[in-house]
Design an enzyme around this catalytic site. Structure first.
Site, PDB file in Angstrom:
ATOM      1  N   ASP A  15       0.766  -1.128  -0.071  1.00 30.09           N
ATOM      2  CA  ASP A  15      -0.177   0.013  -0.102  1.00 30.09           C
ATOM      3  C   ASP A  15       0.761   1.229  -0.082  1.00 30.09           C
ATOM      4  O   ASP A  15       0.538   2.258  -0.759  1.00 30.09           O
ATOM      5  CB  ASP A  15      -0.797   0.042   1.120  1.00 30.09           C
ATOM      6  CG  ASP A  15      -2.136  -0.888   1.042  1.00 30.09           C
ATOM      7  OD1 ASP A  15      -2.315  -1.372  -0.046  1.00 30.09           O
ATOM      8  OD2 ASP A  15      -2.709  -1.236   2.160  1.00 30.09           O
ATOM      9  N   ASP A 124      -7.102   3.126  12.695  1.00 31.42           N
ATOM     10  CA  ASP A 124      -5.903   3.903  12.541  1.00 31.42           C
ATOM     11  C   ASP A 124      -5.805   5.166  11.640  1.00 31.42           C
ATOM     12  O   ASP A 124      -4.980   6.027  12.075  1.00 31.42           O
ATOM     13  CB  ASP A 124      -4.992   3.028  12.033  1.00 31.42           C
ATOM     14  CG  ASP A 124      -4.591   1.788  12.820  1.00 31.42           C
ATOM     15  OD1 ASP A 124      -4.388   2.010  14.182  1.00 31.42           O
ATOM     16  OD2 ASP A 124      -4.072   0.638  12.518  1.00 31.42           O
ATOM     17  N   SER A 176      -4.104  -9.646   8.015  1.00 30.21           N
ATOM     18  CA  SER A 176      -3.256  -8.240   7.950  1.00 30.21           C
ATOM     19  C   SER A 176      -2.821  -8.224   9.149  1.00 30.21           C
ATOM     20  O   SER A 176      -3.502  -8.352  10.466  1.00 30.21           O
ATOM     21  CB  SER A 176      -4.644  -7.160   7.846  1.00 30.21           C
ATOM     22  OG  SER A 176      -4.167  -6.128   8.371  1.00 30.21           O
TER      23      SER A 176
HETATM   24  N1  ARG Z   1      -7.803  -3.679  16.357  1.00 32.11           N
HETATM   25  C1  ARG Z   1      -6.460  -2.980  16.619  1.00 32.11           C
HETATM   26  C2  ARG Z   1      -6.649  -1.478  16.629  1.00 32.11           C
HETATM   27  O1  ARG Z   1      -7.563  -0.920  16.365  1.00 32.11           O
HETATM   28  C3  ARG Z   1      -5.353  -3.296  15.730  1.00 32.11           C
HETATM   29  C4  ARG Z   1      -5.606  -2.766  14.336  1.00 32.11           C
HETATM   30  C5  ARG Z   1      -4.539  -2.930  13.189  1.00 32.11           C
HETATM   31  N2  ARG Z   1      -4.939  -4.439  12.859  1.00 32.11           N
HETATM   32  C6  ARG Z   1      -4.163  -5.118  11.978  1.00 32.11           C
HETATM   33  N3  ARG Z   1      -4.220  -6.378  11.899  1.00 32.11           N
HETATM   34  N4  ARG Z   1      -3.500  -4.423  10.894  1.00 32.11           N
HETATM   35  O2  ARG Z   1      -5.874  -1.045  17.753  1.00 32.11           O
END
Ligand code: ARG
Length: 402
Positions: A15, A124, A176
């Site tokens: 990405d 995020d 992921s």
């Molecule tokens: N659910 C977690 C959070 O919001 C992790 C998010 C990222 N997860 C990932 N597998 N890339 O803090």
């Protein structure tokens, strides 16, 4: 003509690689790629070479590990921050620090825009952008994944091939994954059905509890004012201490978590976490607080822990609210000094013992032996007054019934 200059939070993955080229073309911009080291093991080789080959004009690799431990992980540990009682917030804690690092480089390099590679349905993007707004409100923010034309990984790969963007040849995991020293977050693939148990191949560092050694590990953890400072009598720097506990914990299958959580953007998602050190340290820290915190402080702090976890999860790290909560937490941690002995065995952490110079446990008061110094007579008067209100209420109720 002044050219735009964009600072990109770059990971080296598909990405953010595609993003460099895409943003460079779209804005006719100069690209500054920035990667933060938060202790992730994967995807940190040849990053500079890759970023420059992809079209970035400069690349910075910042070792943020000590700052991450001292200014993000320890405050969260002292606060007892576990989102929805389970998630130690590894990914969520890393975002404000990465955002701050990107802002620092961006300002230094006179960038006009900041860009990140988060998707439009996750937490995020919120964490990055709210942090940017707190730290550098005058810079424009770009989130290409929310607006670009690619609708699949294959489309991105085709674009990468067409533009000679180096993409790693390693087979893409069906998951992921986000990783740092405080923990690993794993989602997607078969994990999207919350009824599916997490398959072994989803786990990156932990041994399955079934395959963990028959012999338990016993670890002594020493805390000073809420911060872990030594393991088995050996003083350790925070980063080394976490790294060592991750290794021991992972070998014993400790720290596997499975959570359906409430995202900021309103959806529930299912995520698997591996966080051996965080699990052990939160457990030990809380046990030490049971011994050393005065009753009302211990019970009240539960509320603060929850508020603190929500604040981290919801992306408002750089806020007056966090400073205010830190004030409370700091005041509570002055006496959280002592030693906790834990046992790690086939996925579990259990308590063997705890001791502290600030222990409020008084054996002479607690004992049922001859050594007892508790004033039993005083209990009688105490109970009379303590129960007086209810006694009165009960009498009035009875009189009105008749
Ligand atoms: N659910 C977690 C959070 O919001 C992790 C998010 C990222 N997860 C990932 N597998 N890339 O803090």
């Amino acid at each position: 003509m002044s050219k735009e200059k964009i600072a990109i939070a770059y990971s080296g993955g598909l990405d953010t690689s595609v993003m460099i080229k895409w943003l460079k073309d779209k804005y006719d911009a100069e690209i500054v790629a920035v990667t933060g080291n938060l202790g992730q093991q994967k995807e940190i080789e040849n990053l500079e070479e890759k970023a420059l080959a992809t079209g970035a004009s400069s690349f910075s690799f910042l070792d943020l590990r000590h700052e991450f431990v001292d200014s993000y992980i320890w405050p969260a540990l002292k606060a007892g921050a576990l989102y929805e009682d389970i998630y130690p917030l590894a990914t969520a804690l890393g975002r404000p620090l990465l955002a701050k690092a990107l802002v620092d480089v961006g300002l230094e390099e006179n960038c006009t825009m900041l860009a990140h590679g988060c998707t439009g349905k996750g937490n995020d993007q919120v964490r990055f952008e709210v942090a940017f707004a707190s730290l550098a409100p005058h810079l424009a923010v770009l989130a290409p994944l929310r607006e670009w034309e690619f609708t699949s990984r294959e489309a991105e790969i085709a674009y990468a091939l067409e533009h000679d963007i180096p993409v790693s040849a390693t087979k893409k995991s069906p998951y992921s994954i986000d990783e740092n020293i405080w923990g690993i977050s794993i989602e997607c693939g078969v994990l999207e059905d919350p009824m599916n148990p997490a398959p072994e191949d989803a786990f990156q560092i932990t041994t399955s509890p079934e395959k963990a050694p028959e012999k338990a590990a016993v670890v002594d953890i020493e805390f000073e004012q809420g911060i872990p400072v030594a393991l088995d009598g050996k003083k350790l720097d925070g980063l080394d201490l976490i790294t060592e506990l991750n290794t021991i914990g992972a070998a014993h299958g400790v720290g596997r978590l499975d959570l359906v959580e409430n995202r900021v953007v309103g959806i529930k998602s299912r995520e698997i976490y591996e966080a051996p050190a965080a699990t052990i340290l939160h457990f030990a820290h809380r046990e030490l607080e049971r011994l050393t915190l005065e009753k009302s402080v211990f019970q009240y702090k539960k509320n603060i822990s929850q508020d603190y976890a929500n604040l981290i999860y919801n992306g408002t790290w750089f806020s007056p609210m966090r400073e205010a909560l830190d004030g409370f937490v700091e005041a509570t941690q002055k006496t959280v000094t002592g030693l906790v002995r834990v046992k790690l065995y086939k996925g579990s952490v259990s308590l063997l013992g705890r001791t502290s110079p600030w222990s409020l446990y008084n054996e002479e008061l607690a004992t049922y032996t001859e050594a007892d110094t508790f004033n039993h007579k005083a209990a009688e008067g105490f109970i009379q007054l303590y129960g007086l209100g209810l006694k009165t209420w009960s009498e009035v109720k009875a009189n009105n019934r008749s």
